[in-house]
Motif scaffolding. Structure first.
Motif, PDB file in Angstrom:
ATOM      1  N   VAL A  95     -45.757  11.621 -67.876  1.00 16.46           N
ATOM      2  CA  VAL A  95     -45.473  11.900 -66.350  1.00 16.46           C
ATOM      3  C   VAL A  95     -46.050  13.451 -66.505  1.00 16.46           C
ATOM      4  O   VAL A  95     -45.371  14.485 -67.059  1.00 16.46           O
ATOM      5  N   THR A  96     -47.163  13.934 -66.016  1.00 14.91           N
ATOM      6  CA  THR A  96     -47.767  15.157 -65.979  1.00 14.91           C
ATOM      7  C   THR A  96     -47.025  16.005 -64.966  1.00 14.91           C
ATOM      8  O   THR A  96     -46.483  15.743 -63.855  1.00 14.91           O
ATOM      9  N   PRO A  97     -47.076  17.367 -65.153  1.00 13.88           N
ATOM     10  CA  PRO A  97     -46.407  18.266 -64.158  1.00 13.88           C
ATOM     11  C   PRO A  97     -46.723  18.215 -62.901  1.00 13.88           C
ATOM     12  O   PRO A  97     -46.100  18.231 -61.858  1.00 13.88           O
ATOM     13  N   GLY A  98     -48.286  18.114 -62.716  1.00 15.22           N
ATOM     14  CA  GLY A  98     -48.611  17.848 -61.204  1.00 15.22           C
ATOM     15  C   GLY A  98     -48.078  16.628 -60.690  1.00 15.22           C
ATOM     16  O   GLY A  98     -47.709  16.393 -59.573  1.00 15.22           O
ATOM     17  N   SER A  99     -47.987  15.417 -61.471  1.00 17.59           N
ATOM     18  CA  SER A  99     -47.659  14.319 -60.994  1.00 17.59           C
ATOM     19  C   SER A  99     -46.029  14.325 -60.593  1.00 17.59           C
ATOM     20  O   SER A  99     -45.544  13.833 -59.308  1.00 17.59           O
ATOM     21  N   LEU A 100     -45.270  15.026 -61.259  1.00 13.55           N
ATOM     22  CA  LEU A 100     -43.858  15.270 -61.028  1.00 13.55           C
ATOM     23  C   LEU A 100     -43.556  16.256 -59.831  1.00 13.55           C
ATOM     24  O   LEU A 100     -42.593  16.043 -58.914  1.00 13.55           O
ATOM     25  N   CYS A 101     -44.668  17.047 -59.504  1.00  9.42           N
ATOM     26  CA  CYS A 101     -44.576  18.067 -58.331  1.00  9.42           C
ATOM     27  C   CYS A 101     -44.576  16.873 -57.030  1.00  9.42           C
ATOM     28  O   CYS A 101     -44.037  17.139 -56.138  1.00  9.42           O
ATOM     29  N   ARG A 102     -45.749  16.235 -57.438  1.00 13.13           N
ATOM     30  CA  ARG A 102     -46.021  15.230 -56.164  1.00 13.13           C
ATOM     31  C   ARG A 102     -44.992  14.395 -55.893  1.00 13.13           C
ATOM     32  O   ARG A 102     -44.482  13.861 -54.696  1.00 13.13           O
ATOM     33  N   ALA A 103     -44.092  13.513 -57.009  1.00 14.61           N
ATOM     34  CA  ALA A 103     -42.895  13.080 -56.798  1.00 14.61           C
ATOM     35  C   ALA A 103     -41.981  13.728 -56.010  1.00 14.61           C
ATOM     36  O   ALA A 103     -41.131  13.187 -55.124  1.00 14.61           O
ATOM     37  N   LYS A 104     -41.656  14.877 -56.483  1.00 12.47           N
ATOM     38  CA  LYS A 104     -40.602  15.723 -55.658  1.00 12.47           C
ATOM     39  C   LYS A 104     -40.898  16.086 -54.289  1.00 12.47           C
ATOM     40  O   LYS A 104     -39.945  15.729 -53.472  1.00 12.47           O
ATOM     41  N   PHE A 105     -42.367  16.207 -54.019  1.00  9.47           N
ATOM     42  CA  PHE A 105     -42.653  16.432 -52.695  1.00  9.47           C
ATOM     43  C   PHE A 105     -42.373  14.951 -51.937  1.00  9.47           C
ATOM     44  O   PHE A 105     -41.614  15.170 -50.571  1.00  9.47           O
ATOM     45  N   LEU A 106     -42.604  13.926 -52.214  1.00 10.32           N
ATOM     46  CA  LEU A 106     -42.467  12.882 -51.489  1.00 10.32           C
ATOM     47  C   LEU A 106     -41.175  12.448 -51.520  1.00 10.32           C
ATOM     48  O   LEU A 106     -40.564  12.031 -50.450  1.00 10.32           O
TER      49      LEU A 106
END
Length: 248
Positions: A95-106
């Motif tokens: 899980v890349t950092p960007g993907s993790l940020c997008r998950a946090k946003f959702l």
């Protein structure tokens, strides 16, 4: 994005008490709107001024509570990765950092949506329970709610990125505090200046406003809000993908 990544973010929320912060947002906005709106001299159960009074107060209650609470929610959701080495741990599991940020946003967006729509619905219900007989201005009310929700989600995206890029979470909280001040004075700012900062868009989301000393109906500027959503969505996507490459 894998569904399990978002599920993990909801699991983290239980330990971070994010649900309580979302509930606090709902309660504060509803309470301030109802108390301020009903106490307004314009509140007349037999006329449209009653709904305008509630809409106007709702437009003031959200910027009073939301900017700082949203900053705290995003900060807590991201800071757990800084403290516990979560960025590296997630990367090792693919899980890349960007993907993790997008998950946090959702995940945060789900809570914020519930709090924003819930407070709007509770204010409407309270008006009906108090015996307001004037027709409910459905179009303006729903447009105002949708516009406010978009601004709230934009701020969530902003604070997720600030908290992810700057490890000192006091920076994000400082931005949220400054945003509160800008949001509260947004309606008095020149139109062009209000459009330069996301907090200024609370002013163009209003469903009722004062012209001099007179309370009048207002139409939320949905075109401006849509433009804000598009620009923020593109910026958030670009920045999170850059985040992936920088951390690779």
């Amino acid at each position: 994005m894998r569904r399990t990544v978002i599920s993990n973010e909801f699991a983290k929320m239980r330990h971070l008490h994010s649900w309580l912060l979302a509930a606090l947002l709902l309660v504060v906005v509803t309470a301030v709107t109802v108390l301020g709106g009903v106490g307004n001299p314009y509140f007349d159960r037999a006329t449209a001024d009653s709904w305008n009074s509630l809409l106007s107060t709702f437009g003031g209650a959200v910027p009073l509570a939301a900017p700082l609470l949203l900053a705290i929610m995003a900060s807590r959701q991201v800071d757990v990765e800084h403290v516990g080495g979560g960025w590296l741990l997630s990367a090792t599991s693919g899980v890349t950092p960007g993907s993790l940020c997008r998950a946090k946003f959702l995940a945060l967006a789900a809570l914020v949506t519930g709090a924003t729509v819930g407070s709007s619905a509770l204010v409407t219900g309270t008006g009906l329970l108090l015996g307001v007989t004037a027709p409910w201005p459905a179009g303006r009310w729903l447009a105002c709610t949708a516009a406010v929700l978009v601004v709230n989600l934009v701020l969530v995206a902003l604070h997720v990125m600030v908290s992810a890029r700057v490890e000192n979470q006091l920076v994000g909280l400082g931005v949220g505090l400054l945003g509160t001040i800008l949001a509260l004075v947004a309606s008095s700012l020149p139109g062009w200046l209000a459009h330069l900062v996301p907090w200024g868009y609370y002013g163009v989301a209003a469903g009722a406003e004062y012209v001099g000393s007179e309370l009048v109906a207002a139409t939320p500027s949905l075109l401006s809000i849509a433009g804000l959503a598009v620009v923020t969505g593109l910026a958030f996507g670009i920045l999170t993908h850059r985040f992936d490459r920088q951390e690779a």
